[in-house]
Structures are given as C-alpha cells and as structure tokens.
Scaffold this motif. Structure first.
Motif, PDB file in Angstrom:
ATOM      1  N   LEU A  58       4.975  11.070  39.969  1.00 44.17           N
ATOM      2  CA  LEU A  58       5.955  12.160  39.984  1.00 44.17           C
ATOM      3  C   LEU A  58       7.290  11.750  40.597  1.00 44.17           C
ATOM      4  O   LEU A  58       8.309  12.422  40.368  1.00 44.17           O
ATOM      5  CB  LEU A  58       5.411  13.350  40.761  1.00 44.17           C
ATOM      6  CG  LEU A  58       4.231  14.095  40.163  1.00 44.17           C
ATOM      7  CD1 LEU A  58       3.806  15.245  41.059  1.00 44.17           C
ATOM      8  CD2 LEU A  58       4.559  14.611  38.755  1.00 44.17           C
TER       9      LEU A  58
ATOM     10  N   PRO B 180       8.834  18.036  38.276  1.00 40.10           N
ATOM     11  CA  PRO B 180       7.380  17.843  38.377  1.00 40.10           C
ATOM     12  C   PRO B 180       6.637  19.135  38.060  1.00 40.10           C
ATOM     13  O   PRO B 180       7.060  20.229  38.474  1.00 40.10           O
ATOM     14  CB  PRO B 180       7.185  17.423  39.832  1.00 40.10           C
ATOM     15  CG  PRO B 180       8.321  18.046  40.565  1.00 40.10           C
ATOM     16  CD  PRO B 180       9.481  18.070  39.601  1.00 40.10           C
TER      17      PRO B 180
ATOM     18  N   ARG C 151       7.744  15.848  34.329  1.00 42.37           N
ATOM     19  CA  ARG C 151       6.611  14.966  34.592  1.00 42.37           C
ATOM     20  C   ARG C 151       5.432  15.865  34.906  1.00 42.37           C
ATOM     21  O   ARG C 151       5.422  16.561  35.929  1.00 42.37           O
ATOM     22  CB  ARG C 151       6.906  14.030  35.761  1.00 42.37           C
ATOM     23  CG  ARG C 151       7.862  12.903  35.383  1.00 42.37           C
ATOM     24  CD  ARG C 151       7.140  11.560  35.372  1.00 42.37           C
ATOM     25  NE  ARG C 151       7.962  10.541  34.719  1.00 42.37           N
ATOM     26  CZ  ARG C 151       7.875   9.256  34.984  1.00 42.37           C
ATOM     27  NH1 ARG C 151       7.021   8.837  35.908  1.00 42.37           N
ATOM     28  NH2 ARG C 151       8.601   8.385  34.334  1.00 42.37           N
TER      29      ARG C 151
ATOM     30  N   LEU D 230       1.894  17.151  43.854  1.00 35.81           N
ATOM     31  CA  LEU D 230       3.086  17.973  43.608  1.00 35.81           C
ATOM     32  C   LEU D 230       3.799  18.291  44.912  1.00 35.81           C
ATOM     33  O   LEU D 230       5.027  18.150  45.018  1.00 35.81           O
ATOM     34  CB  LEU D 230       2.689  19.255  42.883  1.00 35.81           C
ATOM     35  CG  LEU D 230       3.823  20.275  42.681  1.00 35.81           C
ATOM     36  CD1 LEU D 230       4.930  19.699  41.808  1.00 35.81           C
ATOM     37  CD2 LEU D 230       3.279  21.571  42.085  1.00 35.81           C
TER      38      LEU D 230
END
Length: 435
Positions: free
Chosen positions: A433, A263, A86, A250
């Motif tokens: 995410l 991610p 992702r 993130l």
C-alpha cells in the motif's frame, strides 16, 4: 536463506498474532467481523458513509458497511480524481452450520436445531465440539442486532463406535441432512423456542424479530501450539486471518502519511459459496465505491477509467501448507511451509489471477517489508480452488495478484497456521500500500 529473500527476514514478536487471536474470538460471524473492523477504523479517525447519501470530496478515511461486507478507503489530501487505487481484498465468511428458517426440531426426546451446510466445511470437524451460536437478528423496524451466545450451547454428537463397528476401517460417512443437526437440550421441540431464547440473550422482545442469519461456531479459544509455541490453532483462519491483516495494513499505511495511491480495504461476504450476492465479490459494491470516490472528487468518466487502469489489487486468502502426512497431494516442487512467509498463488487456468507482472509487484512488496514469500501451485492431477481474485480482476478490469498464508486443516472448524505468518502477511500488505 528463505525463498524470496536477498537478506535475512525481519523478526516479529507475537503482538500481531495475539491481536489476531483476540479479533477472531470476538468475530464469530461475518456481521461481527465487519463490526470489529469498523470499530478499528473509527478509532483511527475513519468515518462511515451511507450509500443513500451524497458523498463529499473531503480527504481522509471513509468506509461503507453492507451486511457482512465492508469497504474502507483513504483519500490523501489533494488527490486528483484520476489517482489510482491500491486494493487489498479478503472475505469475511467461513464454512459452517447455519440455522434454517424453521429451526426448532427434535427426535427421541432431544431438542435440536435445524441447520443447513454453508460452504464446504470438513463435516467431521464439527462433531463432538462445544458450539456457540452467533449472527444477526433482523427486526420489524428494519434494523438489525448482533447476537452471540459465546458458551457451549450446541453439540453434534457422533455415533458411538459400538454402534458403528466398521467406522475406523471403512471411513466415516455423514449424511448432510440426518447426521449434522445439533442438539441443545432435552424435551419436546416447540416452534419459536430458539428465537425466543436468542432474543432474550440480545435483550430484545421476540415479537420484534422478523428474520435471522445465524451460525454455529466452535467456542474453544485460539491457542499457541507446539514445542516452541510456533503454531496457532484457531477457528476461522479462512479468512479472518486476511481480514485482520488487511485492516492492520490499511491503518499502518495511513499512519505512514506517504501515499501516492488511494488505499482500499475490500472485505466481502459469501466467498465460500461463490461470491454471488450483493455483498460478495461478484456484486457491485467495490466498483461503486471506486466510481463514487472518483466522482466525488470532481472526476468524469475518463478520470474513472484512468484511475482503474492504474489500480492494482492484492487478493489475500489462505492456502495449503504442505501436509506431512499427505505430501503426495501437493505439487512436488511447491511445498509451502508454516512460518515461511506468505504464498504467491498461481494457476494458469485463472483459478488464481497472478501473472508474471503481478508476481513482480508482490515480490517487491515483500522485499520492501523484509519478509520472505513462497509459491503455491496445485498438483496437476487435482482440482484447484479459487478466490475473489479472478472475480474482481474480470469484473473491474484491474490488475490482481492472489496471495495468502499457508495453513493446515483448511475448512475445518479449527485450523492451523504458523504463528509468525500473520505478521509477515500484514507487513507485506503494508508495503504494497505504501511502495
């Protein structure tokens, strides 16, 4: 009720926006942006890997730096080679004035710095501002050093109205070569003056400096604006706002500990001039990272194709809020507003990469995050800008959605956004995410 919501939106304090302002002020060049991102990654336990070394299969957070670009990713424990990614993407560069290879020049007793126009800035916004100078110095031993003169050093002085009597009636016409060379003192220009000065600022010997990538920037700090401080006036919102939000998302996703995907943060350089470089979205950096991550975990060609087939990329870049003085420039049925949440960008001619499937993905992320979202479509009679979205979609064959935050004064030396929208964006990206 705001668009894109089935229930009232979440409310945020201004902690995220305060942090964005501090991030931007510490990052006057793409090289400072990636250094700031790397510092946050390191603090969260990510480790830097180099492209020339063999990569291991160890789980956890890793990142790669190259020039003004950074790619960071987190491999959950036990993730098989075919695990999809992702990706949240942004760019680190902003339109500005960049120093030429022979920077020392002067006219009529003024010392000036020779600059080249980078990207598509609003040229008049650089007039009569106090400008600093920042970037990187390349040394003879192959290393680089950051430099930042964070004080009024340069100024592009506008011609007085007394000497251009019709300027307010006929409009300001700036010659890119003659009218935008900033001054930085008095006296005769001498070759080497600017680099000698900057080397001293960085604590280096000028003889060790073999090259440079330097740019001017507005030293006025970010500030809240408006009756209720509901707006943020800030340089380089395009696109440090997105880089900051992607980094926060993130790290929040990793902290959640519940990841079915790998991610990835992809922050590229050179978007403002087409992304055609080794650190731009047209380059191989992101693709190489994804391929090597699969292979490091024992994957083969088939595993890599399976991973990419399941990958989704959200490209985050600022967009246009409806302008109160120029509402006719916008599509009449699409008027994104400040503090109305992130915008979903659509263009059927693929200037943006969003389609119906991508729209559903991002709408679900916003719903999960409890934030509103809006739609942006360009006026049919005007050309549409573009982003890294279509480039990464075509280059890597991955489903891509284009989003952003609506702002005013895009490509000005100082831009304007809603003070709540940065937190909305970060929350939506975090949900993307982790969903």
């Amino acid at each position: 009720m705001l668009a894109g919501m089935s229930k009232p939106p979440r409310t945020f304090d201004r902690t995220h926006t305060d942090d964005l302002a501090a991030f931007v002020q510490a990052a006057p060049s793409p090289y400072h942006v990636v250094a700031a991102v790397a510092a946050r990654l390191e603090k969260a336990g990510f480790r830097r890997v180099t492209e020339t070394d063999a990569w291991d299969a160890e789980a956890g957070g890793k990142y790669v730096l190259r020039g003004g670009a950074v790619i960071a990713w987190y491999v959950p424990e036990g993730a098989p080679p075919e695990t999809p990614f992702r990706v949240i993407g942004a760019h680190t560069d902003s339109p500005n004035l960049r120093v030429k290879p022979r920077p020392d020049m002067g006219t009529a007793g003024w010392r000036q710095v020779a600059v080249e126009i980078y990207g598509g800035p609003l040229l008049n916004s650089w007039l009569d501002r106090d400008l600093g100078l920042a970037g990187r110095l390349s040394l003879r031993d192959g290393s680089t050093a950051l430099v930042d003169v964070d004080r009024p050093l340069l100024r592009v002085a506008q011609l007085a109205v007394h000497l251009d009597r019709g300027v307010n009636d006929t409009g300001l016409n700036l010659d890119r070569q003659r009218h935008l060379q900033p001054l930085w003192g008095l006296g005769d220009a001498h070759d080497g003056d600017l680099i000698d000065f900057l080397a001293a600022e960085a604590g280096l010997d000028a003889d060790d400096v073999a090259g440079w990538d330097l740019m001017a920037y507005d030293v006025q700090p970010p500030a809240y604006l408006g009756r209720d401080r509901e707006l943020l006036a800030c340089p380089r919102l395009d696109n440090q706002l997105s880089v900051h939000a992607c980094t926060a998302a993130l790290l929040a996703a990793v902290e959640s500990g519940d990841l079915d995907f790998i991610p990835v943060l992809a922050a590229f350089d050179h978007e403002e001039n087409g992304s055609g470089s080794d650190t731009g979205a047209q380059g191989p950096l992101l693709g190489n990272v994804m391929k090597r991550s699969v292979h490091a975990r024992g994957g083969a060609y088939e595993d890599r194709l399976r991973a990419l087939a399941g990958t989704v990329h959200v490209s985050s870049d600022v967009g246009h809020a409806v302008h109160p003085n120029y509402a006719e420039k916008h599509d009449p049925t699409h008027h994104p507003r400040a503090n109305g949440g992130p915008i979903l960008k659509t263009n059927v001619n693929q200037r943006y990469s969003t389609d119906g499937v991508g729209r559903a993905v991002f709408a679900a992320a916003c719903e999960a995050a409890g934030v509103p979202f809006q739609h942006f479509v360009s006026h049919n009679a005007m050309p549409c800008g573009t982003t890294i979205g279509p480039i990464t979609a075509a280059r890597h064959g991955i489903k891509t959605v284009d989003i952003g935050v609506p702002i005013l004064s895009m490509h000005s030396a100082r831009e304007l956004c809603g003070a709540d929208d940065p937190a909305y964006l970060a929350a939506a990206l975090t949900a993307f995410l982790t969903a």
